[in-house]
Write an enzyme that holds these catalytic residues in place. Structure first.
Site, PDB file in Angstrom:
ATOM      1  CG  ASP A   1      20.437  11.766   7.979  1.00 19.60           C
ATOM      2  OD1 ASP A   1      19.484  12.541   7.776  1.00 19.60           O
ATOM      3  OD2 ASP A   1      21.503  12.126   8.503  1.00 19.60           O
TER       4      ASP A   1
ATOM      5  CG  ASP B   1      25.490  13.951   5.802  1.00 21.28           C
ATOM      6  OD1 ASP B   1      26.734  14.011   5.824  1.00 21.28           O
ATOM      7  OD2 ASP B   1      24.801  13.963   6.838  1.00 21.28           O
TER       8      ASP B   1
END
Length: 484
Positions: free
Chosen positions: A261, A244
């Site tokens: 993240d 991502d």
């Protein structure tokens, strides 16, 4: 005899009533509790209030986890919300002393520690449990060796617990590698993850890459080359694929690019790792293309990331500065429409990443010593598929002409020579320089497809002219049956 005398004369058989009582006793005896009455345990009751959620993440269960961290001295206090996302909220907190806080005897409350600015600042990431938005997590956990025995997709709390542990382990692996800047992970407790807070001062968070004010054009190029180098270091050193990576999941702190993240990051052995890597490359290129700079072809970046050795590279493979310099001077720029078409083809290719995706003749080439490593064999197979798709897109007309001439010449030869050639072709290996032509209706030319469908319609129309009507056919069948 009066009615009262008759009523007095009535009697009930004692034996019949005892028999009925015994039957009832046998039927319900297992439900009669004979132990002592206990008044200490209250009846447990489930209520919606137990899952009452504030700010999408703060329910009573999560508040107990936060309280236990305060009690153990991990954090001193919890402040406001820094950011919200589809999977979690991030809050600001100050680090505790590592000891249990002192309780004021007069008020019975915890003593508030004075914040002089010298204590460390933490970012507390609290994952959503009761109110889930990001539910499609199965493809990131399926096939992951580290979580093969701890999957629970049906229970959201167990799933989020695994998800938080996954991010903690990925973040710890990146931080300990020392090649990619990342916030230091502190502790994880169920759905609460504590990590280092990247601050620019006075409690303000450092900007994400999408919000960063670039000083000049050279700085945009620098961060683009750094991002490409990070993808290689993450794959080769940390053995991870971000899955991502974008301008939203990178932070500029102290003039360095930090990666955050990593909850959905997977290992290279994951079944979809190469697809995730291809998606990361696409996202990075799209952002920096919007910033108005020249970018590299996606296939070139992909080969740069997965290749164990780099051509003409003499520096340290773990040194980010050496990799950035190599990227700036050696990778070709995407400049033509053909490069854009090649990127489109590359995005739709099926990438071979295991033995199951290779053909038998590829292993014969490996046995003959034409490939030193299985990884290079797989990379060569991907290149061959890419070349075949490119050849089909741009030289389709030339191939049709050549195939038509070959068929005409084959028809002129006799049967014996044709059979000999067939035997030879079965034993022959294909030439690497000749692209493999894609077959099937999926890769058929639009004009040829339209012509083929029209011919099929005409053939069916001619067939219907001589077709026997259904009612006539039934009559004929009935007559033949009656004669028998």
């Amino acid at each position: 005899m009066s009615l009262e005398d008759k009523f007095d004369s009535l009697s009930v058989s004692q034996g019949a009533s005892d028999h009925i009582n015994n039957q009832l006793l046998e039927k319900y005896s297992h439900k009669i509790k004979t132990d002592e009455l206990s008044f200490s345990r209250a009846k447990t009751s489930k209520d919606k209030a137990n899952r009452a959620t504030v700010e999408n993440v703060l329910d009573p269960r999560t508040m107990r986890f936060l309280k236990s961290m305060v009690t153990r001295g991990v954090i001193a206090d919890l402040n406001g919300c820094l950011s919200t996302g589809k999977e979690a909220n991030v809050y600001h907190a100050f680090a505790g002393t590592g000891k249990a806080p002192v309780i004021d005897e007069e008020t019975g409350q915890y003593e508030v520690l004075e914040t002089d600015g010298s204590r460390a600042e933490y970012a507390i990431k609290i994952y959503k449990t009761s109110i889930l938005v990001f539910k499609d997590r199965e493809r990131y956990v399926d096939g992951e060796f580290r979580f093969r025995n701890s999957r629970s997709q049906h229970n959201p709390r167990k799933m989020i617990k695994i998800w938080a542990e996954k991010e903690f382990r990925n973040l710890k692996r990146i931080y300990q590698s020392g090649v990619i800047p990342a916030p230091k992970p502190i502790e994880v407790k169920n759905n609460v993850l504590v990590m280092e807070f990247l601050s620019r001062g006075n409690g303000f968070a450092s900007p994400k890459l999408k919000d960063y004010p670039y000083k000049n054009r050279d700085e945009i190029f620098h961060y683009y080359h750094t991002m490409v180098a990070y993808m290689r270091l993450l794959y080769q050193v940390c053995r991870l694929v971000h899955a991502d990576l974008s301008e939203y999941n990178t932070i500029v702190h102290d003039d360095k690019l930090y990666m955050i993240d990593v909850s959905q990051s997977v290992e290279p052995e994951h079944p979809m790792s190469l697809d995730f890597l291809r998606m990361d490359i696409k996202n990075v290129n799209l952002y920096f293309e919007k910033m108005g700079i020249s970018i590299f072809p996606e296939r070139v970046i992909f080969q740069f990331v997965i290749s164990e050795t780099l051509e003409k590279f003499k520096g340290d493979y773990n040194n980010i500065s050496a990799l950035v310099a190599y990227i700036a001077s050696n990778l070709p720029i995407k400049s033509t429409e053909q490069d854009e078409a090649e990127d489109e083809i590359f995005r739709s290719l099926h990438l071979v990443r295991s033995l199951g995706g290779l053909e038998e003749r590829d292993f014969d080439r490996y046995t003959d010593g034409k490939f030193d490593l299985l990884k290079s064999l797989i990379a060569h197979d991907n290149e061959r598929n890419f070349a075949a798709s490119e050849q089909f897109e741009f030289d389709n007309a030339d191939h049709e002409c050549s195939s038509g001439t070959e068929e005409f010449s084959d028809d002129e030869e006799d049967g014996s020579s044709g059979s000999e050639e067939d035997d030879e072709e079965e034993g022959e290996y294909y030439d690497d320089d000749e692209p493999k032509v894609l077959k099937g209706k999926k890769h058929e030319d639009k004009d040829l497809k339209k012509l083929r469908k029209q011919e099929a319609k005409d053939a069916k129309r001619e067939k219907r002219k001589t077709k026997v009507k259904k009612h006539i056919k039934k009559k004929l069948v009935k007559k033949t049956k009656s004669k028998k």
